[in-house]
Motif scaffolding. Structure first.
Motif, PDB file in Angstrom:
ATOM      1  N   UNK A   4       0.839  -1.188   0.000  1.00 55.78           N
ATOM      2  CA  UNK A   4       0.000   0.000   0.000  1.00 55.78           C
ATOM      3  C   UNK A   4       0.880   1.247   0.000  1.00 55.78           C
ATOM      4  N   UNK A   5       0.632   2.166  -0.940  1.00 56.80           N
ATOM      5  CA  UNK A   5       1.479   3.335  -1.070  1.00 56.80           C
ATOM      6  C   UNK A   5       1.049   4.507  -0.195  1.00 56.80           C
ATOM      7  N   UNK A   6      -0.046   4.388   0.548  1.00 59.40           N
ATOM      8  CA  UNK A   6      -0.420   5.425   1.505  1.00 59.40           C
ATOM      9  C   UNK A   6       0.583   5.383   2.650  1.00 59.40           C
ATOM     10  N   UNK A   7       1.388   6.422   2.840  1.00 58.91           N
ATOM     11  CA  UNK A   7       2.437   6.363   3.872  1.00 58.91           C
ATOM     12  C   UNK A   7       1.902   6.162   5.280  1.00 58.91           C
ATOM     13  N   UNK A   8       0.646   6.539   5.517  1.00 59.47           N
ATOM     14  CA  UNK A   8       0.082   6.353   6.859  1.00 59.47           C
ATOM     15  C   UNK A   8      -0.042   4.881   7.223  1.00 59.47           C
ATOM     16  N   UNK A   9      -0.137   4.036   6.196  1.00 62.29           N
ATOM     17  CA  UNK A   9      -0.206   2.605   6.436  1.00 62.29           C
ATOM     18  C   UNK A   9       1.129   2.042   6.901  1.00 62.29           C
ATOM     19  N   UNK A  10       2.175   2.809   6.697  1.00 65.61           N
ATOM     20  CA  UNK A  10       3.525   2.363   7.061  1.00 65.61           C
ATOM     21  C   UNK A  10       3.927   2.795   8.468  1.00 65.61           C
ATOM     22  N   UNK A  11       3.227   3.764   9.044  1.00 59.46           N
ATOM     23  CA  UNK A  11       3.685   4.403  10.278  1.00 59.46           C
ATOM     24  C   UNK A  11       2.805   4.065  11.473  1.00 59.46           C
ATOM     25  N   UNK A  12       3.398   3.406  12.461  1.00 57.24           N
ATOM     26  CA  UNK A  12       2.750   3.235  13.764  1.00 57.24           C
ATOM     27  C   UNK A  12       3.284   4.314  14.700  1.00 57.24           C
ATOM     28  N   UNK A  13       2.392   5.119  15.244  1.00 57.73           N
ATOM     29  CA  UNK A  13       2.774   6.096  16.259  1.00 57.73           C
ATOM     30  C   UNK A  13       2.703   5.407  17.616  1.00 57.73           C
ATOM     31  N   UNK A  14       3.825   5.421  18.326  1.00 60.28           N
ATOM     32  CA  UNK A  14       3.892   4.736  19.627  1.00 60.28           C
ATOM     33  C   UNK A  14       3.334   5.638  20.718  1.00 60.28           C
ATOM     34  N   UNK A  15       2.241   5.208  21.317  1.00 57.83           N
ATOM     35  CA  UNK A  15       1.620   5.973  22.398  1.00 57.83           C
ATOM     36  C   UNK A  15       2.285   5.614  23.727  1.00 57.83           C
ATOM     37  N   UNK A  16       3.582   5.898  23.811  1.00 57.24           N
ATOM     38  CA  UNK A  16       4.338   5.592  25.027  1.00 57.24           C
ATOM     39  C   UNK A  16       4.213   6.757  25.999  1.00 57.24           C
ATOM     40  N   UNK A  17       3.005   6.926  26.517  1.00 56.19           N
ATOM     41  CA  UNK A  17       2.655   8.054  27.372  1.00 56.19           C
ATOM     42  C   UNK A  17       2.188   7.546  28.722  1.00 56.19           C
TER      43      UNK A  17
END
Length: 236
Positions: A4-17
């Motif tokens: 999938x070329x949608x870059x958002x599909x490549x990025x997990x944002x770590x909720x290390x809060x």
């Protein structure tokens, strides 16, 4: 390997809060800049499991980074509980019995099990101190091959190791998920095997996990967008 070329599909944002309120605020700030979130120990052991369930129900892709490792029955039952949250990914440590139990626990669901080979905060010295024989590269290869044979869906590894794993025969259907991602100029923190987002994607990483460069930024949405732009450029 994901295509999938949608870059958002490549990025997990770590909720290390440290709190639910911080996590809720960050998700609101990120808005459409993020569709994939990782929840680890820090948030998971407070309100993170319930929050992950809510995010999954809202259409977000949720990755519980819990690194399970225990007796077979405990791992299997733990995985069965995670399945009921609607999460999409779950990590376990890459020990054969643990991986087999996790695969049994997710049976019939869409949950993908990821095997953690060697932590990206470890180097050869750390492995030796832990009693392992062989260097990081050898250990990652051996653990990854075991994971594939057992039926694991993906490998968590350093982006420095993705090309090596593909060359070693890890098939494209196995997702390579890479933490330790740091944009150019970002602080390294406690990571030892790091690369930039563009280098990770170019090297064959399927998913990137990014925490502090986004969560610690003055403008998290702008930081995420900059990483997405870098990914998009690499994807072409």
């Amino acid at each position: 390997m994901t295509s999938n070329l949608d870059p958002r599909q490549k990025l997990f944002v770590a909720l290390d809060l440290s709190s639910l309120s911080e996590a809720e605020r960050l998700v609101a700030l990120l808005g459409d800049s993020a569709t994939h979130y990782k929840i680890g120990y820090r948030l998971g052991y407070s309100d993170g499991i319930a929050f992950g369930r809510e995010l999954a129900a809202s259409g977000k892709t949720i990755f519980f980074d819990l690194k399970l490792h225990d007796i077979d029955n405990t791992v299997r039952e733990g995985v069965e509980s995670i399945v009921r949250t609607g999460a999409h990914y779950l990590t376990v440590h890459a020990y054969p019995q643990t991986m087999k139990a996790a695969v049994a626990g997710r049976e019939g669901s869409g949950l993908k099990i990821l095997a953690v080979t060697i932590l990206t905060s470890w180097n050869d010295v750390d492995c030796a101190e832990a009693g392992y024989q062989g260097n990081v590269t050898t250990l990652v290869q051996n653990k990854a091959r075991q994971a594939v044979a057992i039926g694991i869906d993906g490998i968590v590894c350093s982006a420095q190791e993705t090309g090596m794993l593909r060359a070693a025969g890890i098939p494209d259907r196995i997702e390579l998920v890479t933490p330790g991602i740091r944009p150019k100029g970002a602080e390294i923190g406690d990571q030892k095997r790091i690369v930039t987002p563009s280098a990770a994607i170019a090297g064959g990483a399927d998913r990137l996990v990014v925490g502090r460069p986004i969560t610690g930024a003055r403008d998290p949405a702008a930081a995420a967008d900059a990483i997405l732009a870098e990914i998009a450029t690499t994807l072409g």
